[in-house]
Design a protein around this motif. Sequence first.
Motif: not given
Length: 506
Positions: A297-299, A347-348, A372-374, A378-383
């Motif tokens: 997902a990150a990639a 996902g959630a 990268v963090g932004g 947007k993909a759902g990670f908390k950075v």
Amino acid sequence: MTIRFLRSRRPLALAAALTIASAGLVACGGSEPGSSQSAGPLTVRALLAAQPATLDPIVGARSAQIVWATMLEPLINTDKALAMTDTGLVTSWTRTDPTTWTLKVRDGVSFSNGEKADAAAVANTLLLTRDAAASQLKSYFTNVSAVDAPDAGTVVVKTKTPQYNIPDLLTTVYLVPPKYYKEKGSEGFAAEPIGTGPYVWAGAHAGRDISVKKNPNYWGTPAANDGITFTWANEAAQRLALIQSKSVDVSFDLPPAQSNEAKKAGITVVSTETAMKIIAFLDSTKAPFDDPKLREAAALAIDRDAIVKGIFDGQAVADSGLLNILPGQQPAQSVKADPAKAKELVGASAPAVQITYPAAQYTNIEEVSQAVGGALEKAGFKVTYVPIDYGTLVKRVVGRQVPGIAIFAGVPNVATPDYFASGFMKTKSITGNCPDPQTDELIGKALEQDSAQAAAPMYEQLNTTGVVDKHCYVPLYRQVFNYATNGVKGVAFGPLNTVDFTKTTR
């Protein structure tokens, strides 16, 4: 290996930048802002983006070689095409059997303190490189079983298994004097380096400058100038202001905005696509990226083309491969951004991810890390972000203390794919972020080949495994390096991020 030294953060006001940085230069014997040196003896005033972390080539990242390589020399020289030549301290290398390399050492060379730069010195440096606990090149020499100097002009290197790239590695091993290094230790040596190079130590003001002067007893072609004084200014605005005011002769690492301003002001700016690439390293041994789905997902979330266009205005080169070493090379397979799929994979769950980057390094690195963090958010990670100094980052990476993502540069100081494979992909490597016995085995098999060309298919497989299949590495872009000169010529910046000042004149 390297991890590299360029830096830019958000500019200060131009007038304040000029005042602060110029004060440091004047205190260290530099010129007043607006002045220029007249014709005659030349001490080149070189402005760096950051202070070198250490001048000890055994333990130091290759970022600092811009300074230490004025005084110290690699064992084997390379030409402009990065091919090895017989012009250096080691003049020939012969593979006498599959696990033995025989080196011939140049006769009659001495260190600037009088110690002999003979085969015993070469053998000692190689053993330090292999055995020193903090050696930057340690992982590349673990296969070396013995190093002997049967006579003053010969070194015999034995390996446990065949290793085609031993001579290539010697192009980034810098010779140190055995007695002096043992006496002083790493910190003492770094405080006053001794080498065989065209310049010798001339002193330093802590935190302000480092100076070298022409070596009157250099064995090779003498420098065309009298020496170099290195200063540093963290802010790009400072570096631009100082070259505009003629307070320095050459200003390294100008980001696109500052290089464009310098050009408009009539200052000579040189732009070079380098082999240095910025990479996001995902730690597969710790949460959240011990989950392969979240690494993917990150990639997929990170858009390298958008970073190059939006932050660098095209003055960088998007690069999706890890083991494609030279400028212009691209991997056979790569990962393309797919934000929608990235969001679906996350996902959630809202997994927390930490992004660590060297705040004192690399052009626009803060903006790159934020981009990268932004994308991850947007993909759902908390950075969260952890900007730290470069030296601390290196220690934490080597100590396996950087969870989540570490963003830094890889510089293939040796122009073979194994430099990144062994440096980043082995279980026992600099990063160790993606341990896998099968990867270790394939790297070993690649090294057993007769040449890099013979090993090329294996390196393609390794690249695909690490970048495309396992998503442990997200290559971002190659650095386009801008530097400005004012009143001098002959500064030679090489594709492997090396600088030759010996031909610099007015």
